[in-house]
Write an enzyme that holds these catalytic residues in place. Sequence first.
Site, short mmCIF file in Angstrom:
data_model
loop_
_atom_site.label_atom_id
_atom_site.label_comp_id
_atom_site.label_asym_id
_atom_site.label_seq_id
_atom_site.Cartn_x
_atom_site.Cartn_y
_atom_site.Cartn_z
N THR B 17 -21.05 -2.24 2.11
CA THR B 17 -21.86 -1.44 1.10
C THR B 17 -21.27 -0.91 0.04
O THR B 17 -21.81 -0.42 -0.96
CB THR B 17 -22.42 -1.29 2.32
N GLU B 98 -4.94 1.34 -1.34
CA GLU B 98 -4.25 1.62 -2.27
C GLU B 98 -5.03 3.62 -1.78
O GLU B 98 -5.24 4.21 -1.16
CB GLU B 98 -4.26 1.86 -3.85
N GLU B 209 10.08 -6.73 -6.36
CA GLU B 209 10.01 -5.99 -7.08
C GLU B 209 11.34 -4.59 -6.64
O GLU B 209 11.79 -4.47 -5.56
CB GLU B 209 8.42 -4.74 -7.68
N HIS B 247 14.62 6.16 -1.66
CA HIS B 247 14.26 6.46 0.12
C HIS B 247 15.48 6.60 0.69
O HIS B 247 16.54 5.47 0.49
CB HIS B 247 13.30 5.30 -0.24
#
Lengths: 394, 290
Positions: B17, B98, B209, B247
């Site tokens: 919705t 996201e 990437e 990381h």
Amino acid sequence: MRLHEYEALDIFEQNRIPVPRRELVSDMHDALHAAGEIGYPVIIKAQVLVGGRGLAGGIRTASNADELKEAADTLFNSEIKGMPVRKALVCQKVDIATELYLGMTVDGYSGKPVIVVSTEGGVLIEETAKTSPEKIAAIHIEPSFGYYPYQARSLLRMLGLEQKLITPWSEIIGQLYHIATRYEALIAEINPLVVLSNGALMAVDAVLEVDDSALSRIRFPLPDRVDRIENPLERRGREIGVTYVDLDGDIGLISSGAGLGMASMDIIGQKMKPANFLETGGGITADLLYRCMELIMMKPDLRGIFINVYGGINPIHEGAKGVIRYMQEHNVRIPVVAKALGNRQEETWEIFKSGGVHVVTEAATEKAVDVLYKLVGPGGKSGAGRAKTGAKRA
Amino acid sequence: MSILMNDSTRVIVQGITGRIGSAQTHWMLEYGTRVVGGVTPGKGGTTVEGVPVFDSVLEAVKETGANASVFFVPAAFVLDAFLETIDAGVKLIVIVPEHIPVKDVLKMRSYAMEKGVFALGPTTPGILVPGMGKMGIMPASLFAPGRVGIISRSGTLSYEFAGILSETNVGQSTVVGMGADPVVLRNLADILELFENDKDTDAVIVVGEVGGEQEEKAAGFIARKMSKPVAAYIAGRYSPQGKKMGHAGAIVRGSAGTHAGKHEALRAAGVEVLESPIDVAKWAKKHKLK
């Protein structure tokens, strides 16, 4: 969002990790006063959010007031990797017997948090991983169970550290895990974690990078993140809700996704040079693209603009309206090339064309970049485009 | 004929919705997808684009026989809705939103693995099977039916590669967005394995990437297990250093997710590395792909 060292050290201290006596200062006078309180020798450390700060001259030792005067004077009048030094931390210089490394992060491939330790402290863990991987030990944490102290004991054994360190070692790892969990840290790092000459452990440096996506639900005071972006154009990008990276070329770029933006940069870089990277994510409206045009046009010497957008989640026909409204209001005369495909593409092309934008209807970005190259001609900047991090040049 | 979705896939839309949920339901239906229901707690009993809306996933599954779900739920509520969806027995879940906290993604991934659920995302454009249906936001005009599989970390680049192929009359069997977050719900190698076992896919393109180590890990899988030709493109050759997070998860293994490192690992695995997206057309021609 990466916290400053002084912010992270405060959080470590509040959570019972031993840290050195220290004071945050913003000029030489305050530095001298702080050192008087702490007692010489001291270390003065620039509070700038860049990696490799020590090697770039951002950390200095002073054993008396004269030395500190000179060190503080140099620091506050210098830039570390393009970042002006506005604040510095004056720290007690402790007697170090050994330097270790302790870090926590998320291993994207296994989908688990990982604790990484090494007997090589005070150097980049990336370097240790290359040169002497045998000096590194790591343990993954099961997301549904969390951390247990036996894991710290295992790491101690894996590194071959002395058994007498077991209590402070386990406590520090437990507390760092607690902090990493509460602050939703993507990186929590102590480098170096030092063994003092009296056998105690102390964190003499602190890195804490909080997950941007979790900022709104962390129930602890955190500084404003827009505030800490030094580059005014990148700060403006954050304010309007796009990712903007300032580069040193002369072709403005707007893209509707990160991958497409990176690929566009790479392709532009073959013959020309991008002035910026900008990606909107999924939030395109007419207003947003108007503001994006305003943002990229803040650079005075642009030779052309390249717009690369897809209508998947984004209403690109709305975006096109914002672009041409900006061009009309500001009488933009440099060539603007747009490749816009996807939902409502024909409508989007008509809007762009009505505003004088050169529209490319083929999928390959290379072809659209060729069109722009023919329009702007050779003679401008060329190459990859280096990042501009500093505030001064922007 | 395809991976993940086929003609017995019955899709529910969670967050149907909302502004994006309803717009994307329109595009999915227009593409021929069997969207059988939607879920928005508190909006049960209404309809969106003629599709019945339910208050809970369990009700939606019971009433419609749904076996797949696509999410347009606000990031803060995704973890809760995801667990609900798995408990309702749905085996294929696509997470489009996201900005979902990594801590939540770790829990989602762990539970999905435990329950044998195939989930994609977060930050994925979803899945599209040309001529059959789609779960997610991929714009249909760029795709054509054929025999090349595409897996992409970036949404927009999945459209770009499909678009270039379609213009040169090379179609796609299935196009899969694996998600662009530092932690995703399925690794690249798992999706490659599905394509390797799909009799209607002749070759696969990996669109990666910089950052992380998905491509490096997948290279090992490709070298050991893939018999079909694989091409790869890695975006971000000129991405400035220091603008990406380093990381330690990647660092531990002596690799920091660089453009050069990914190229090297993929080449060593026999992958044809494309320097620029348009080179995919030449690659497809060389392998006589359709």
